[in-house]
Design a protein around this motif. Structure first.
Motif, PDB file in Angstrom:
ATOM      1  N   GLY A   1      -8.860  -2.806  -3.285  1.00 13.01           N
ATOM      2  CA  GLY A   1      -9.729  -2.006  -4.136  1.00 13.01           C
ATOM      3  C   GLY A   1     -10.844  -2.781  -4.798  1.00 13.01           C
ATOM      4  N   LEU A   2     -10.908  -4.097  -4.611  1.00 10.09           N
ATOM      5  CA  LEU A   2     -11.935  -4.914  -5.252  1.00 10.09           C
ATOM      6  C   LEU A   2     -12.874  -5.505  -4.199  1.00 10.09           C
ATOM      7  N   TYR A   3     -14.166  -5.282  -4.375  1.00 10.54           N
ATOM      8  CA  TYR A   3     -15.207  -5.760  -3.468  1.00 10.54           C
ATOM      9  C   TYR A   3     -16.235  -6.565  -4.258  1.00 10.54           C
ATOM     10  N   VAL A   4     -16.979  -7.405  -3.534  1.00  7.96           N
ATOM     11  CA  VAL A   4     -18.088  -8.151  -4.136  1.00  7.96           C
ATOM     12  C   VAL A   4     -19.324  -7.896  -3.290  1.00  7.96           C
ATOM     13  N   CYS A   5     -20.432  -7.574  -3.936  1.00 10.05           N
ATOM     14  CA  CYS A   5     -21.669  -7.293  -3.195  1.00 10.05           C
ATOM     15  C   CYS A   5     -22.866  -7.781  -4.010  1.00 10.05           C
ATOM     16  N   ASP A   6     -23.261  -8.991  -3.769  1.00  9.98           N
ATOM     17  CA  ASP A   6     -24.464  -9.575  -4.372  1.00  9.98           C
ATOM     18  C   ASP A   6     -24.719 -10.900  -3.662  1.00  9.98           C
ATOM     19  N   ALA A   7     -25.617 -11.722  -4.194  1.00 13.44           N
ATOM     20  CA  ALA A   7     -25.972 -12.964  -3.516  1.00 13.44           C
ATOM     21  C   ALA A   7     -24.809 -13.939  -3.393  1.00 13.44           C
ATOM     22  N   SER A   8     -23.758 -13.756  -4.179  1.00 10.90           N
ATOM     23  CA  SER A   8     -22.632 -14.683  -4.101  1.00 10.90           C
ATOM     24  C   SER A   8     -21.898 -14.599  -2.763  1.00 10.90           C
ATOM     25  N   VAL A   9     -22.031 -13.478  -2.017  1.00 14.57           N
ATOM     26  CA  VAL A   9     -21.304 -13.339  -0.744  1.00 14.57           C
ATOM     27  C   VAL A   9     -22.078 -13.927   0.428  1.00 14.57           C
ATOM     28  N   ILE A  10     -23.342 -14.303   0.242  1.00 15.43           N
ATOM     29  CA  ILE A  10     -24.132 -14.839   1.347  1.00 15.43           C
ATOM     30  C   ILE A  10     -23.393 -16.049   1.922  1.00 15.43           C
ATOM     31  N   PRO A  11     -23.144 -16.049   3.243  1.00 17.24           N
ATOM     32  CA  PRO A  11     -22.166 -16.988   3.796  1.00 17.24           C
ATOM     33  C   PRO A  11     -22.637 -18.417   4.026  1.00 17.24           C
ATOM     34  N   ALA A  12     -23.932 -18.682   3.888  1.00 17.03           N
ATOM     35  CA  ALA A  12     -24.418 -20.038   4.162  1.00 17.03           C
ATOM     36  C   ALA A  12     -25.668 -20.287   3.326  1.00 17.03           C
ATOM     37  N   PRO A  13     -26.070 -21.559   3.193  1.00 14.99           N
ATOM     38  CA  PRO A  13     -27.303 -21.838   2.456  1.00 14.99           C
ATOM     39  C   PRO A  13     -28.446 -20.961   2.948  1.00 14.99           C
ATOM     40  N   TRP A  14     -29.359 -20.654   2.063  1.00 13.73           N
ATOM     41  CA  TRP A  14     -30.212 -19.493   2.231  1.00 13.73           C
ATOM     42  C   TRP A  14     -31.681 -19.864   2.393  1.00 13.73           C
ATOM     43  N   GLY A  15     -32.397 -20.032   1.281  1.00 17.21           N
ATOM     44  CA  GLY A  15     -33.794 -20.425   1.344  1.00 17.21           C
ATOM     45  C   GLY A  15     -34.776 -19.291   1.541  1.00 17.21           C
ATOM     46  N   LEU A  16     -34.348 -18.047   1.312  1.00 19.01           N
ATOM     47  CA  LEU A  16     -35.221 -16.897   1.497  1.00 19.01           C
ATOM     48  C   LEU A  16     -35.130 -15.969   0.284  1.00 19.01           C
ATOM     49  N   PRO A  17     -36.189 -15.204  -0.006  1.00 21.13           N
ATOM     50  CA  PRO A  17     -36.050 -14.176  -1.051  1.00 21.13           C
ATOM     51  C   PRO A  17     -34.959 -13.191  -0.655  1.00 21.13           C
ATOM     52  N   PRO A  18     -33.958 -12.946  -1.496  1.00 21.57           N
ATOM     53  CA  PRO A  18     -32.771 -12.203  -1.060  1.00 21.57           C
ATOM     54  C   PRO A  18     -32.811 -10.700  -1.266  1.00 21.57           C
ATOM     55  N   THR A  19     -33.843 -10.143  -1.913  1.00 28.05           N
ATOM     56  CA  THR A  19     -33.790  -8.742  -2.333  1.00 28.05           C
ATOM     57  C   THR A  19     -33.473  -7.791  -1.189  1.00 28.05           C
ATOM     58  N   LEU A  20     -34.196  -7.881  -0.084  1.00 32.83           N
ATOM     59  CA  LEU A  20     -33.995  -6.939   1.014  1.00 32.83           C
ATOM     60  C   LEU A  20     -32.615  -7.112   1.640  1.00 32.83           C
ATOM     61  N   THR A  21     -32.145  -8.324   1.770  1.00 36.27           N
ATOM     62  CA  THR A  21     -30.804  -8.554   2.308  1.00 36.27           C
ATOM     63  C   THR A  21     -29.739  -7.931   1.399  1.00 36.27           C
ATOM     64  N   LEU A  22     -29.908  -8.075   0.093  1.00 44.15           N
ATOM     65  CA  LEU A  22     -28.938  -7.496  -0.841  1.00 44.15           C
ATOM     66  C   LEU A  22     -28.962  -5.972  -0.785  1.00 44.15           C
ATOM     67  N   LEU A  23     -30.136  -5.396  -0.622  1.00 47.41           N
ATOM     68  CA  LEU A  23     -30.213  -3.946  -0.459  1.00 47.41           C
ATOM     69  C   LEU A  23     -29.464  -3.498   0.794  1.00 47.41           C
ATOM     70  N   CYS A  24     -29.633  -4.250   1.884  1.00 48.77           N
ATOM     71  CA  CYS A  24     -28.925  -3.919   3.125  1.00 48.77           C
ATOM     72  C   CYS A  24     -27.413  -4.016   2.929  1.00 48.77           C
ATOM     73  N   LEU A  25     -26.948  -5.088   2.288  1.00 43.39           N
ATOM     74  CA  LEU A  25     -25.518  -5.250   2.051  1.00 43.39           C
ATOM     75  C   LEU A  25     -24.981  -4.118   1.174  1.00 43.39           C
ATOM     76  N   GLY A  26     -25.730  -3.753   0.122  1.00 47.14           N
ATOM     77  CA  GLY A  26     -25.282  -2.689  -0.759  1.00 47.14           C
ATOM     78  C   GLY A  26     -25.241  -1.340  -0.078  1.00 47.14           C
ATOM     79  N   LYS A  27     -26.257  -1.055   0.710  1.00 48.05           N
ATOM     80  CA  LYS A  27     -26.279   0.225   1.433  1.00 48.05           C
ATOM     81  C   LYS A  27     -25.122   0.292   2.429  1.00 48.05           C
TER      82      LYS A  27
END
Length: 440
Positions: A399-425
């Motif tokens: 019953g517990l989920y996590v959905c934000d930049a903390s779940v990104i699986p590897a080092p990033w280096g990009l603006p995350p907004t659109l990716t987070l929207l995709c994950l949330g949707k």
């Protein structure tokens, strides 16, 4: 002090940034009794330095100083850091998520169809950004306009307030999704500090929070932590679901600046532009560059930080190039502190990126070049997919989920907004299909 009477919901989303707002919107659209809890306030965005500082510069809450004299910022307000970001829509790195069996393409396609997401029209690209773009292209660099989440018809050339919080609604923020979800029945509470997740017999039962100084419980069989790259790992730790300090990445940035004696074209006073209108990315090297025109007080803070008091009053004729790197995961998010040190590889990437930025500025005719110390606003990776959560963003606690930049699986280096929207949707649609009360 005894806790206030509990409130019962089908689902609770903690955090109203892009991922939390997108998840809550999907759930509310499908008729669930959904509660969105936000630690910050919900006052209308005024586009002022004072309001922005209150959201993102309070030590220990919105801002953290740590080793290497680095500043890490986040915005505690309805809409999260989307309220003060540069509205850049970088597409998700498909291969990174595909390695974990995650396909974000369907969510991305739907979001592109409904959100303002395109390069700025020429009339909104300021003279400083044009000067930098011309110099970069003269050097043969792959400099191009970046997709921006901005409504051009509402955006005013020379406004400069993207980073302060757009007061006109021209810049898309997660508040837009929250407003849509409210119309679908979403309940929203701001000023709520969630302290931990409530577990009963190992299953999620809700959250315990502090509201106006008093403890309060909100009950639901489904909880989505979307409190950000710092907030969600802290909540998992406080709930006994991860132990010890949590390593993370931060996407650090350096601003490289230089002054020119003239600017080509018009478009408002010097230094008043939409930042990150164009740029270039070298994914393999973990380096991204873009123009980075900032408001005068922020520029002056960088100049003072670098010891360049001689440049304090050159804001209106100073070109600035952002150098962002993909930093290694490391350091720690503690219960009340954040600490991270650049690795030798991180420093080498900054050195390479800074050399490119200086070459661009010299080609643009800039003099008196200097660089800021590094700063960051995209903490993540503290509850990574494949480590703390699975491909459905589910934790070990049913019953517990996590959905934000903390779940990104590897080092990033990009603006995350659109990716987070995709994950949330994606998560919201998955939970709605499963039934908000039955998701495990």
């Amino acid at each position: 002090m005894p806790a206030q009477p509990s409130r019962h919901f089908d689902a609770i989303v903690v955090g109203s940034g892009p991922a939390g707002a997108a998840t809550a919107r999907e759930l509310a659209r499908r008729g669930g009794r959904v509660l969105l809890l936000e630690r910050g306030g919900d006052a209308p965005l005024a586009g002022t330095l004072g309001q922005m500082a209150g959201m993102a510069a309070v030590p220990g809450k919105g801002a953290f100083l740590h080793r290497d004299a680095s500043l890490l910022v986040r915005a505690l307000t309805l809409g999260g850091t989307s309220t003060v970001n540069f509205a850049t829509a970088a597409p998700p790195p498909a291969a990174m998520f595909a390695a974990h069996g995650i396909d974000l393409a369907p969510a991305l396609e739907e979001l592109r169809a409904e959100l303002p997401m395109a390069p700025l029209p020429d009339g909104l690209v300021g003279p400083m950004a044009r000067r930098i773009m011309g110099a970069a292209r003269t050097l043969g660099l792959p400099w191009r306009k970046l997709d921006k989440m901005i409504r051009p018809q509402s955006c005013q050339a020379g406004c400069w307030r993207c980073v302060y919080g757009c007061p006109t609604g021209a810049k898309w923020t997660a508040r837009d999704f929250v407003d849509e979800a409210r119309r679908a029945g979403l309940a929203v509470r701001s000023g709520v500090l969630v302290e931990r997740v409530l577990l009963e017999d190992g299953r999620t039962a809700g959250v315990e929070a502090t509201v106006d100084g008093a403890p309060e419980r909100f009950l639901a069989p489904l909880v989505v932590l979307a409190a950000g790259g710092i907030g969600s790992p802290r909540l998992l730790r406080a709930s006994g679901l991860i132990r010890g300090p949590v390593p993370f990445f931060s996407d650090p940035v350096i601003a490289v600046m230089g002054s020119v004696d003239d600017l080509d074209g018009a478009g408002g006073p010097g230094g008043a532009e939409v930042p990150m209108a164009a740029g270039a990315t070298w994914h393999g090297d973990g380096i991204a560059l873009a123009d980075l025109t900032l408001p005068r007080p922020m520029y002056q803070a960088f100049a003072a930080q670098a010891g360049r008091v001689d440049r304090l009053f050159a804001h209106g004729r100073t070109l600035s190039v952002m150098v962002k790197i993909r930093d290694a995961i490391g350091g720690a998010i503690g219960p009340r502190w954040v600490d991270k040190k650049l690795t030798e590889g991180d420093r080498a990437r900054f050195c390479h990126g800074t050399e490119i930025a200086r070459a661009i500025l010299k080609e643009a005719g800039a003099r008196h070049l200097f660089s800021s110390h590094h700063f960051a606003a995209h903490p993540g990776g503290g509850a990574r997919i494949g480590d703390v959560v699975d491909a459905d963003l589910r934790t070990a606690a049913p019953g517990l989920y996590v959905c934000d930049a903390s779940v990104i699986p590897a080092p990033w280096g990009l603006p995350p907004t659109l990716t987070l929207l995709c994950l949330g949707k994606r998560l919201g649609m998955h939970l709605a299909r499963a039934g908000t009360g039955q998701a495990a």
